[in-house]
Design a protein around this motif. Structure first.
Motif, mmCIF file in Angstrom:
data_model
loop_
_atom_site.group_PDB
_atom_site.id
_atom_site.type_symbol
_atom_site.label_atom_id
_atom_site.label_comp_id
_atom_site.label_asym_id
_atom_site.label_seq_id
_atom_site.Cartn_x
_atom_site.Cartn_y
_atom_site.Cartn_z
ATOM 1 N N LEU A 94 -17.611 -62.852 22.168
ATOM 2 C CA LEU A 94 -18.309 -61.427 22.441
ATOM 3 C C LEU A 94 -17.487 -60.252 21.830
ATOM 4 O O LEU A 94 -17.989 -59.090 21.906
ATOM 5 C CB LEU A 94 -18.635 -61.254 23.945
ATOM 6 N N LEU A 120 -18.755 -59.866 29.638
ATOM 7 C CA LEU A 120 -18.574 -58.625 29.114
ATOM 8 C C LEU A 120 -17.357 -57.818 29.364
ATOM 9 O O LEU A 120 -16.770 -57.204 28.339
ATOM 10 C CB LEU A 120 -19.822 -57.960 29.382
ATOM 11 N N VAL A 150 -25.655 -57.502 22.752
ATOM 12 C CA VAL A 150 -25.348 -58.777 23.546
ATOM 13 C C VAL A 150 -26.461 -59.603 23.908
ATOM 14 O O VAL A 150 -26.639 -61.089 23.858
ATOM 15 C CB VAL A 150 -24.211 -58.724 24.378
ATOM 16 N N PRO A 187 -25.767 -62.612 28.664
ATOM 17 C CA PRO A 187 -24.475 -63.230 27.821
ATOM 18 C C PRO A 187 -23.622 -64.116 28.864
ATOM 19 O O PRO A 187 -22.775 -63.867 29.488
ATOM 20 C CB PRO A 187 -23.808 -62.239 27.451
#
Length: 170
Positions: free
Chosen positions: A68, A40, A88, A136
């Motif tokens: 992402l 992230l 996410v 994620p």
């Protein structure tokens, strides 16, 4: 041998119930895995936000943060970072349940339907799967692609068509 209708319905209800349970659970949890922070963070950096890039983090796959990035970029539209995080997580959860469904289809082509359903159900309730199914990270998307490739390979062996071969390569 086909699975009895009540057993099939029970399996689908258990699948849907677990999905809804996990959906409710992720609304209360924060990401806890170090890799999730890394992916992230890199996605935020790709979207134009500040991110301290530690040398050790460079060993992670660059493709997943790239995928992402559009979600992280929603923060430019005044979407909160918490909403981006939940989005996410929801996508990761959907991918993990797609993995379970694909695994069920793969097992169903190799085993009797009852054993395939049992295998998929055991995967769903396995604690490590439950722990990481909404984070994620690359493990579950890669596993999903692997299971789909095996499924298309088995279909390709039965029917030598270009479409199945292209899906295997994907």
């Amino acid at each position: 041998c086909r699975m009895d209708k009540p057993v099939s319905i029970l399996f689908k209800l258990a699948f849907a119930g677990l999905f809804l349970f996990m959906k409710a659970l992720i609304m209360r949890l924060e990401i806890s895995n170090y890799d999730s922070y890394s992916y992230l963070g890199k996605a935020n950096y790709n979207a134009g936000f500040h991110y301290y890039n530690e040398p050790e983090l460079n060993t992670h796959s660059p493709l997943h943060p790239f995928l992402l990035t559009p979600i992280a970029a929603l923060q430019h539209l005044e979407v909160s970072s918490k909403a981006v995080l939940k989005t996410v997580q929801l996508i990761a959860l959907i991918l993990s349940f797609a993995f379970i469904g694909s695994s069920y289809l793969l097992l169903k082509s190799l085993l009797p339907q009852e054993l395939a359903a049992l295998g998929a159900l055991l995967m769903m309730i396995q604690p490590v799967f439950l722990l990481f199914s909404f984070e994620p990270i690359v493990d579950l998307p890669c596993s999903l692609l692997l299971v789909l490739a095996m499924r298309f390979y088995l279909r390709y062996r039965k029917n030598l068509c270009l479409k199945n071969l292209i899906w295997i390569c994907f």
